[in-house]
Design a protein around this motif. Structure first.
Motif, PDB file in Angstrom:
ATOM      1  N   SER A  67       0.783  -1.326  -0.055  1.00  0.00           N
ATOM      2  CA  SER A  67       0.102  -0.093   0.145  1.00  0.00           C
ATOM      3  C   SER A  67       0.977   1.167   0.037  1.00  0.00           C
ATOM      4  O   SER A  67       0.368   2.295  -0.511  1.00  0.00           O
ATOM      5  N   THR A  68       2.120   1.084   0.675  1.00  0.00           N
ATOM      6  CA  THR A  68       3.062   2.417   0.457  1.00  0.00           C
ATOM      7  C   THR A  68       3.578   2.653  -0.944  1.00  0.00           C
ATOM      8  O   THR A  68       3.214   3.834  -1.388  1.00  0.00           O
ATOM      9  N   ALA A  69       4.026   1.759  -1.475  1.00  0.00           N
ATOM     10  CA  ALA A  69       4.331   1.985  -3.013  1.00  0.00           C
ATOM     11  C   ALA A  69       3.222   2.568  -3.823  1.00  0.00           C
ATOM     12  O   ALA A  69       3.360   3.249  -4.900  1.00  0.00           O
ATOM     13  N   GLN A  70       1.746   1.742  -3.484  1.00  0.00           N
ATOM     14  CA  GLN A  70       0.689   2.114  -4.345  1.00  0.00           C
ATOM     15  C   GLN A  70       0.142   3.782  -4.085  1.00  0.00           C
ATOM     16  O   GLN A  70       0.031   4.446  -4.777  1.00  0.00           O
ATOM     17  N   ALA A  71       0.553   3.996  -2.818  1.00  0.00           N
ATOM     18  CA  ALA A  71      -0.066   5.411  -2.457  1.00  0.00           C
ATOM     19  C   ALA A  71       1.013   6.696  -2.910  1.00  0.00           C
ATOM     20  O   ALA A  71       0.720   7.589  -3.594  1.00  0.00           O
TER      21      ALA A  71
END
Length: 527
Positions: A67-71
């Protein structure tokens, strides 16, 4: 022992107990302080290591989360990730969590005003794909921080995550442990001081409060006295023989080195304090023993001091003196009897009865001279002849018939005798004395035989008494025995023991039996 102390005062204790405890307290204090300091340093090091592991785990977890990379890729990183990082930071109690772009632009920060600014710190290893930790001073102050790369699904680095704990927070954590460490240290010091006080009391009792130099002087004097004193000295305690000096080793024929209680004669193996002037006969000596308890302030007994005096030569001299006294008494009695006979002869002459006076005067003289001539020719040893003549006169005064048998004979050359003259007197004199004391009052007689041939020496004394059983005879040979009682017994009872001592020294035999009377026989074979 009187101790002369210097009037000067010193803060350092003088007694051995005080010095030992002072050194112990000093060492313990240093150990407690050093231990406390090491405990504080260890707590700080452990806190730093734990903080480093914590921030490294948080940074790695957030960076690895998809989710960090996606955000970051969505362009809404601050909107999505700021609430998440603040929630994680609050729950983990760390200083900051910063998520940034590869060009250092902050997406999140503890201070929202810092969002969009550049991250302060090292990021080059993370850009190369490494996760690392460092100590760096940022906008919040010096901190331990970890930086981890954020990768997209293809493995490309799209951002970085930095998590850190302020060093001030860590200092507050390990400084909070100081009271516990100080309490443990003070407790250990208090217990040590209490133990030191107990040790000091025990040492004071054991050393009597003496200083080291006084103990050294006392030991030197004690050692010198033990080696120079002319009496045997033994200190016995509950564990065995504590002290034995040179004279005691000589008198008791003790081995060199450590002495066990089993090495002592039987009369010293039991606890018997208070004994005074006990006379004991060993294989070759007559010893006078005194025993005193050791007063050490405890209720437990078992410790005593034994002093030993050698009475061997004195006993021999007393035996010879006794023989001379007997002979003197007999001569005095004979002189008194001779005076009576002389008055009788003079009166008979005055009465005109000269023939009868001559017969009366020569009758007793012939018998006495015959005994002297027979003993002188048969026995030869002057001391033994004098003893037998004296004992004969003594027996006659006591109404005892003492007979020296016809088979009594000794070599004319006294150098060929198996016993010396003094030993002859000791053996024969004591046996005759015992026989005269033990003979039957209703039929008192004593018979003496002293004979030596080419093979052996025999001394046999018989009397009309009942004799002794085997147990009593054995006891008399070992420690002395007397049929007398009270103060008179103190001067007797060594006779048979002294005889046994002489016999054992010459590897002879001493036996007793009851045949025609109570018979005690000494036999010494020629080597």
């Amino acid at each position: 022992m009187r101790r002369i102390r210097s009037p000067s005062r010193s803060p350092w204790p003088r007694s051995l107990a005080g010095q030992a405890v002072a050194l112990q307290i000093l060492v313990i204090t240093l150990i407690v302080l050093a231990g406390s300091a090491l405990a504080v340093l260890d707590a700080r090091r452990d806190g730093d290591a734990a903080a480093e592991a914590q921030v490294l785990g948080i940074a790695t977890s957030l960076a690895d989360s998809p989710s960090t990379a996606q955000a970051i890729e969505s362009g809404r990183a601050t909107e999505i990730l700021q609430p998440v990082t603040e929630q994680v930071r609050t729950h983990t109690d760390i200083a900051f969590i910063t998520i940034m772009a590869p060009d250092r632009t902050r997406f999140t920060h503890t201070d929202p005003s810092q969002i969009g600014g550049d991250y302060l710190g090292t990021i080059e290893p993370a850009l190369r794909g490494e996760t690392f930790t460092e100590v760096y001073t940022g906008t919040l102050g010096p901190s331990i921080r970890a930086v981890a790369p954020v990768r997209d699904s293809s493995g490309r680095i799209v951002g970085l995550v930095a998590a850190g704990i302020l060093q001030q927070s860590l200092a507050d954590r390990w400084q909070a442990q100081w009271p516990a460490i100080a309490a443990v240290g003070l407790g250990a010091l208090a217990v040590s001081l209490l133990g030191g006080w107990g040790i000091r009391r025990r040492l004071m009792r054991q050393t009597r409060g003496l200083r080291p130099e006084e103990l050294r002087v006392m030991y030197d004097h004690h050692d010198a006295i033990l080696h120079s004193v002319s009496e045997g000295l033994i200190v016995l305690d509950r564990s065995g023989v504590a002290v034995v000096n040179d004279e005691a080793r000589r008198l008791l024929s003790l081995p060199a080195g450590e002495v066990a209680r089993s090495d002592l004669p039987e009369f010293l193996r039991t606890y018997n304090p208070g004994a005074r002037d006990e006379v004991h006969v060993t294989d070759d000596r007559v010893l006078v023993v005194n025993r005193s308890p050791v007063r050490d302030g405890s209720d437990a007994g078992g410790s005593e001091v034994v002093t030993i005096r050698d009475r061997t030569e004195l006993q021999g001299a007393l035996g010879e003196l006794n023989s001379l006294k007997v002979l003197t008494d007999s001569l005095r009695a004979q002189a008194h009897e001779a005076a009576n006979k002389l008055h009788t002869v003079v009166t008979m002459v005055e009465m005109g009865r000269a023939e009868e006076a001559i017969t009366f005067a020569t009758a007793g003289l012939e018998l006495s001279q015959q005994l002297v001539d027979r003993l002188s020719s048969a026995v030869g040893e002057p001391a033994l002849v004098a003893l037998l003549l004296g004992k004969t006169a003594q027996a006659d005064e006591r109404g005892i018939e003492l007979t020296v048998t016809e088979e009594s004979a000794l070599p004319a050359d006294t150098d060929d005798l198996l016993l010396t003259g003094q030993e002859m007197v000791t053996v024969a004199g004591n046996l005759i004395d015992n026989a005269m004391d033990a003979c039957d009052p209703q039929d008192p007689w004593v018979e003496v035989t002293v004979n030596q041939n080419s093979e052996r020496l025999l001394i046999r004394v018989a009397d009309s008494g009942e004799g002794m059983d085997a147990g009593t005879f054995e006891k008399a040979m070992r420690r002395g025995y007397s049929t007398k009682s009270g103060a008179e017994a103190d001067q007797h009872g060594l006779g048979l023991a002294l005889v046994a001592q002489v016999v054992k020294r010459h590897h002879g035999q001493l036996s007793a039996d009851v045949t025609y009377g109570s018979v005690v026989t000494v036999t010494v074979a020629r080597p």
